[in-house]
Write an enzyme that holds these catalytic residues in place. Structure first.
Site, PDB file in Angstrom:
ATOM      1  NE  ARG A  51      -2.253  -2.676   2.701  1.00 31.75           N
ATOM      2  CZ  ARG A  51      -2.302  -3.550   2.120  1.00 31.75           C
ATOM      3  NH1 ARG A  51      -3.267  -4.240   1.342  1.00 31.75           N
ATOM      4  NH2 ARG A  51      -0.787  -4.422   3.096  1.00 31.75           N
ATOM      5  CB  THR A  52       3.667   2.413   2.396  1.00 30.30           C
ATOM      6  OG1 THR A  52       2.799   2.190   3.491  1.00 30.30           O
ATOM      7  CG2 THR A  52       4.744   3.500   2.373  1.00 30.30           C
ATOM      8  NE  ARG A 101       7.255   1.093   4.758  1.00 33.16           N
ATOM      9  CZ  ARG A 101       6.545   0.421   4.466  1.00 33.16           C
ATOM     10  NH1 ARG A 101       6.067  -0.693   4.109  1.00 33.16           N
ATOM     11  NH2 ARG A 101       4.778   1.015   4.720  1.00 33.16           N
TER      12      ARG A 101
HETATM   13  C1  NCD Z   1       2.299  -1.184   8.051  1.00 35.07           C
HETATM   14  C2  NCD Z   1       3.927  -0.139   8.154  1.00 35.07           C
HETATM   15  O1  NCD Z   1       4.103  -0.790   7.657  1.00 35.07           O
HETATM   16  O2  NCD Z   1       3.861  -0.900   9.034  1.00 35.07           O
HETATM   17  N1  NCD Z   1       1.539  -1.320   6.830  1.00 35.07           N
HETATM   18  C3  NCD Z   1       1.389  -0.373   6.107  1.00 35.07           C
HETATM   19  O3  NCD Z   1       2.092   0.690   5.912  1.00 35.07           O
HETATM   20  N2  NCD Z   1       0.050   0.177   5.579  1.00 35.07           N
HETATM   21  C4  NCD Z   1       0.995  -1.944   8.987  1.00 35.07           C
HETATM   22  C5  NCD Z   1       2.179  -3.035   8.649  1.00 35.07           C
HETATM   23  O4  NCD Z   1       3.608  -3.418   8.244  1.00 35.07           O
HETATM   24  O5  NCD Z   1       1.843  -3.992   9.915  1.00 35.07           O
END
Ligand code: NCD
Length: 309
Positions: A51-52, A101
């Site tokens: 998603r991100t 990230r």
């Molecule tokens: C989260 C993350 O990466 O911290 N996911 C996200 O970005 N939507 C939550 C997760 O990975 O559990």
């Protein structure tokens, strides 16, 4: 230069400006389709993401911009031992804005300190995830029409869950919110967050009992147990299924509860509740694209010296 590294930067006025802008983008996507023409977003993902990363990329494409980047550490020069500082100096020569990230806490801050372009923290280890929080705030705002006066339950891995840490920071800035923190003993929120909440007189309780506490919540934010942050597999296996939200538990909740999850889900929400109108996690994922469009526009505007919106 402004970046977005920590959820503490998400002051209520700023959030409300971004939500208004995202709502406008949803209403009139055509008016935004070329706002970032000629601009490049770099997505530097040293950790897995669906998603991100995709919502960032889709956001930039929706604004008429282009995207470069990598989606695993081993396809970048990190595999050869390059530091984040050197990588970002280089990326600053090729892109206008970047989202990063990384598994290490503090890495986005290091990137920002060495960057010639705005840096967005797309998750730094078990620390923070401010753009997920923007997504969460937009979701809560759309459903509750308000970001204050809410009883917010957060359930699961509150120790390593960066989305939880950022959401607590942000929601603590609104009036009369209270938190019900549901986790096993081993996965309670880090002490630095508990101390901050105490210092600010934020109302919260910590409990292991979801069945009892779900009745009081306006929002329930479920989270995945963060396997990749555990030191041993045995602990993960023991804790991973502590909470499973199913029909029986949801039957005890308020009729207007909003059940959220940053996703990905593993077992913590049974698919049998996906049809319940109170579950909003896929709607939440949808907002991620628009709020990131608003954020990209805002951060790029400072480099343009004018308004892109
Ligand atoms: C989260 C993350 O990466 O911290 N996911 C996200 O970005 N939507 C939550 C997760 O990975 O559990």
């Amino acid at each position: 230069m402004r970046h977005l590294i920590d959820a503490k930067e998400l002051l209520p006025e700023y959030v409300s400006e971004l939500i208004t802008s995202a709502e406008e983008i949803i209403r009139k996507p055509g008016q935004y389709a070329e706002k970032c023409k000629g601009r490049i977003l770099a997505t530097l993902f040293y950790e897995p993401s669906t998603r991100t990363r995709l919502s960032f990329e889709s956001a930039m494409l929706g604004l008429g911009g282009s995207v470069i980047g990598f989606s695993t550490a081993d396809s970048s020069s990190a595999a050869k031992g390059e530091s984040v500082a050197d990588t970002i100096r280089t990326v600053s020569c090729y892109a206008d804005i970047c989202a990063i990230r990384h598994p290490k806490e503090g890495s986005a801050l290091v990137a920002a300190m060495n960057s010639g372009i705005p840096v967005i923290n797309a998750g730094d280890g078990g620390h923070q995830h401010p753009t997920q929080t923007l997504t969460d705030l937009m979701t809560i705002h759309s459903i509750k029409k308000n970001l204050s006066g809410l009883s917010i339950g957060l359930c699961g891995d509150l120790k390593f869950g960066r989305t939880v840490h950022s959401l607590i920071h942000a929601m603590s800035m609104y009036q009369n919110n209270s938190f019900i923190l549901v986790s096993p003993e081993e996965l309670k929120i880090p002490d630095y967050i508990r101390q901050e909440m105490l210092k600010q007189n934020i109302r919260f309780e910590e409990t292991e009992d979801l069945t009892r506490s779900i009745t009081e919540m306006d929002v329930l934010y479920m989270t995945r147990v963060q396997r990749e942050r555990f030191f041993n597999e045995e602990d993960y296996v023991r804790l991973k299924d502590t909470y499973i939200l199913d029909r029986h538990k949801l039957a005890l909740a308020k009729t207007d509860l909003a059940v959220m999850h940053p996703l990905p889900r593993v077992n913590e929400i049974s698919v049998e509740v996906d049809d319940d109108p109170r579950t909003v996690y896929f709607e939440q994922a949808r907002y991620g694209r628009f709020i990131r469009m608003a954020l990209i526009l805002d951060l790029l505007e400072q480099c343009e010296g004018g308004s892109l919106r």
